[in-house]
Write an enzyme that holds these catalytic residues in place. Structure first.
Site, PDB file in Angstrom:
ATOM      1  N   ARG A  71       0.833  -1.216   0.000  1.00  0.00           N
ATOM      2  CA  ARG A  71       0.000   0.000   0.000  1.00  0.00           C
ATOM      3  C   ARG A  71       0.871   1.271   0.000  1.00  0.00           C
ATOM      4  NH1 ARG A  71      -3.145  -3.568  -0.687  1.00  0.00           N
ATOM      5  NH2 ARG A  71      -5.252  -3.744   0.162  1.00  0.00           N
ATOM      6  N   SER A 109     -10.643  -0.878   3.169  1.00  0.00           N
ATOM      7  CA  SER A 109      -9.914  -1.075   4.428  1.00  0.00           C
ATOM      8  C   SER A 109      -9.540   0.289   4.992  1.00  0.00           C
ATOM      9  CB  SER A 109      -8.628  -1.854   4.197  1.00  0.00           C
ATOM     10  OG  SER A 109      -8.908  -3.120   3.675  1.00  0.00           O
ATOM     11  N   GLU A 124      -5.172   3.582   6.474  1.00  0.00           N
ATOM     12  CA  GLU A 124      -4.750   3.390   5.092  1.00  0.00           C
ATOM     13  C   GLU A 124      -5.350   4.477   4.211  1.00  0.00           C
ATOM     14  OE1 GLU A 124      -5.478   0.098   1.671  1.00  0.00           O
ATOM     15  OE2 GLU A 124      -6.851   1.612   2.372  1.00  0.00           O
TER      16      GLU A 124
HETATM   17  N1  EPU Z   1     -10.496 -11.307   9.718  1.00  0.00           N
HETATM   18  C1  EPU Z   1     -11.208 -11.445  10.877  1.00  0.00           C
HETATM   19  N2  EPU Z   1     -12.189 -10.532  11.133  1.00  0.00           N
HETATM   20  C2  EPU Z   1     -12.515  -9.531  10.291  1.00  0.00           C
HETATM   21  C3  EPU Z   1     -11.769  -9.388   9.097  1.00  0.00           C
HETATM   22  C4  EPU Z   1     -10.753 -10.293   8.840  1.00  0.00           C
HETATM   23  O1  EPU Z   1     -10.950 -12.340  11.688  1.00  0.00           O
HETATM   24  O2  EPU Z   1     -13.432  -8.787  10.583  1.00  0.00           O
HETATM   25  C5  EPU Z   1      -9.449 -12.306   9.407  1.00  0.00           C
HETATM   26  C6  EPU Z   1      -9.873 -13.210   8.265  1.00  0.00           C
HETATM   27  O3  EPU Z   1     -10.597 -14.318   8.727  1.00  0.00           O
HETATM   28  C7  EPU Z   1      -8.552 -13.618   7.665  1.00  0.00           C
HETATM   29  C8  EPU Z   1      -7.685 -12.386   7.876  1.00  0.00           C
HETATM   30  O4  EPU Z   1      -8.301 -11.632   8.922  1.00  0.00           O
HETATM   31  O5  EPU Z   1      -7.984 -14.686   8.377  1.00  0.00           O
HETATM   32  C9  EPU Z   1      -7.531 -11.544   6.626  1.00  0.00           C
HETATM   33  O6  EPU Z   1      -8.810 -11.106   6.193  1.00  0.00           O
HETATM   34  P1  EPU Z   1      -9.117 -10.798   4.633  1.00  0.00           P
HETATM   35  O7  EPU Z   1      -8.659 -11.940   3.812  1.00  0.00           O
HETATM   36  O8  EPU Z   1     -10.544 -10.389   4.542  1.00  0.00           O
HETATM   37  O9  EPU Z   1      -8.164  -9.638   4.260  1.00  0.00           O
HETATM   38  P2  EPU Z   1      -7.681  -8.329   5.036  1.00  0.00           P
HETATM   39  O10 EPU Z   1      -6.277  -8.513   5.457  1.00  0.00           O
HETATM   40  O11 EPU Z   1      -8.670  -7.994   6.093  1.00  0.00           O
HETATM   41  C10 EPU Z   1      -6.700  -7.251   2.890  1.00  0.00           C
HETATM   42  C11 EPU Z   1      -6.757  -5.943   2.172  1.00  0.00           C
HETATM   43  C12 EPU Z   1      -8.056  -5.818   1.401  1.00  0.00           C
HETATM   44  C13 EPU Z   1      -8.154  -6.967   0.419  1.00  0.00           C
HETATM   45  C14 EPU Z   1      -8.081  -8.276   1.197  1.00  0.00           C
HETATM   46  C15 EPU Z   1      -8.047  -9.501   0.324  1.00  0.00           C
HETATM   47  C16 EPU Z   1      -5.425  -4.421   3.489  1.00  0.00           C
HETATM   48  C17 EPU Z   1      -5.422  -3.234   4.379  1.00  0.00           C
HETATM   49  N3  EPU Z   1      -6.621  -4.842   3.088  1.00  0.00           N
HETATM   50  O12 EPU Z   1      -7.741  -7.250   3.869  1.00  0.00           O
HETATM   51  O13 EPU Z   1      -7.995  -4.602   0.668  1.00  0.00           O
HETATM   52  O14 EPU Z   1      -9.358  -6.914  -0.317  1.00  0.00           O
HETATM   53  O15 EPU Z   1      -6.846  -8.311   1.970  1.00  0.00           O
HETATM   54  O16 EPU Z   1      -6.804  -9.631  -0.253  1.00  0.00           O
HETATM   55  O17 EPU Z   1      -4.354  -4.930   3.143  1.00  0.00           O
HETATM   56  C18 EPU Z   1      -8.539  -2.283   0.684  1.00  0.00           C
HETATM   57  O18 EPU Z   1      -7.335  -2.063   0.632  1.00  0.00           O
HETATM   58  O19 EPU Z   1      -9.380  -1.357   0.727  1.00  0.00           O
HETATM   59  C19 EPU Z   1      -9.020  -3.661   0.736  1.00  0.00           C
HETATM   60  C20 EPU Z   1     -10.297  -3.971   0.870  1.00  0.00           C
END
Ligand code: EPU
Length: 320
Positions: free
Chosen positions: A148, A221, A316
């Site tokens: 990012r 995010s 972010e």
């Molecule tokens: N999780 C939870 N609770 C929640 C959300 C997530 O326990 O409320 C856990 C999930 O179960 C999983 C882990 O956290 O084990 C990661 O969750 P997820 O795969 O949904 O991805 P993220 O790390 O929360 C990032 C990006 C997203 C992108 C997703 C998928 C960042 C800041 N965000 O989210 O990007 O869509 O991965 O690759 O890196 C954005 O930048 O606006 C965005 C949506």
């Protein structure tokens, strides 16, 4: 809640650049170059000039046996650009389907999702220097891409207007299926692995987890996923064996959404400011919250994650 800018202008063609720069360089207040606006939080009226870059167009600029080079103008909608490539079976951007925003903003924060970042297929971008009006090409190694992050968020912030971005895409694509639920989603939808199928699977996952900004105000995010030391990680993991984690430069990357959920914030609502019920990393505006109320909630969440886990998370989104 609506906010206002002191002044607004828009360009739809690069021929308007000389006149635009003349105006911008004599304008006395702050200037904001705006793409899709999907990653911004205004905490009040913007006492300056907003310049909307609304140039459109997608073209194939070069190709060889292996690769095709596709250029999108800055104001092109990101997902329209991705779908242009997906339809032609050009591989590399399908995991980034349906990310809100425009082509010109995508490199600024090296947008990423489902195991892929744009730096993986980014070839170059064309930009113009705001002060001197000089055109400049930036290749990947000049952009300082990271998670990012790019040089356009730090050293060169506000110095260049990005005019177009060119991606080098694969004609015989290998798919990125490392992010677990993509495979599950393909199976659930009965789809065979292909560029088109991955795009459809990603769109379906996003629709199930992430609110559509047109229906429920949000900037994706709100926080970045934090990176902590191995030692700190071991301490947290001893108490929370199920904690999701990913290897990262300098230590271990944690899922901020998981940390926020564990602190009890998922689905929280205070007036019209809230934490999305399906993804705790996303702050939402149910309608009438103002930017300051969203920011106040963000600070409470940051403090609580710090107190509970000793981990600092940072926004972010761009806060103005
Ligand atoms: N999780 C939870 N609770 C929640 C959300 C997530 O326990 O409320 C856990 C999930 O179960 C999983 C882990 O956290 O084990 C990661 O969750 P997820 O795969 O949904 O991805 P993220 O790390 O929360 C990032 C990006 C997203 C992108 C997703 C998928 C960042 C800041 N965000 O989210 O990007 O869509 O991965 O690759 O890196 C954005 O930048 O606006 C965005 C949506």
């Amino acid at each position: 809640m609506d906010v206002k800018a002191a002044a607004f202008t828009e360009i739809t063609s690069e021929e308007q650049l000389p006149a635009l720069l003349k105006f911008v360089n004599t304008y006395s207040g702050p200037v904001l170059f705006l793409g899709g606006g999907s990653n911004l939080l205004f905490t009040g009226d913007f006492n300056g000039l907003v310049v909307h870059i609304a140039t459109r167009g997608i073209e194939i600029v070069d190709e060889d046996d292996e690769f095709v080079y596709v250029r999108g103008k800055a104001g092109e909608n990101w997902n329209d650009f991705v779908q242009f490539c997906v339809k032609r079976n050009y591989g590399g951007l399908e995991n980034l389907s349906l990310i809100p925003g425009n082509v010109g903003s995508a490199p600024i924060q090296n947008i990423g999702a489902y195991g892929v970042e744009i730096k993986d297929t980014f070839y170059m971008l064309d930009a113009i220097a705001v002060r001197s009006g000089e055109f400049r090409e930036f290749f990947s190694d000049e952009c300082d891409f990271g998670y990012r992050h790019s040089i356009f968020k730090t050293e060169l912030k506000g110095s260049y207007i990005i005019l177009s971005v060119t991606f080098r895409l694969h004609k015989n694509p290998g798919l990125s299926l490392s992010y677990g639920s993509i495979k599950d989603q393909l199976n659930a939808m009965g789809l065979k692995e292909s560029v088109q199928a991955v795009s459809e699977a990603v769109i379906s996952i996003r629709r199930s987890k992430l609110p559509d900004p047109l229906e429920l105000g949000n900037a994706g995010s709100f926080f970045k996923n934090p990176v902590i030391s191995n030692q700190h990680f071991n301490q947290i993991q001893a108490l929370h064996p199920g904690i999701p984690s990913y290897p990262a430069d300098g230590g271990v990357k944690l899922a901020a959404g998981w940390l926020i959920e564990k602190c009890g914030w998922k689905g929280f609502r205070d007036g019209d400011a809230g934490v999305h019920e399906k993804q705790a990393l996303v702050l939402v505006n149910y309608g009438a919250a103002n930017g300051t109320q969203i920011l106040t909630l963000a600070h409470k969440i940051m403090d609580s994650v710090k107190t509970t886990f000793g981990v600092e998370i940072e926004p972010e989104v761009n806060i103005l």
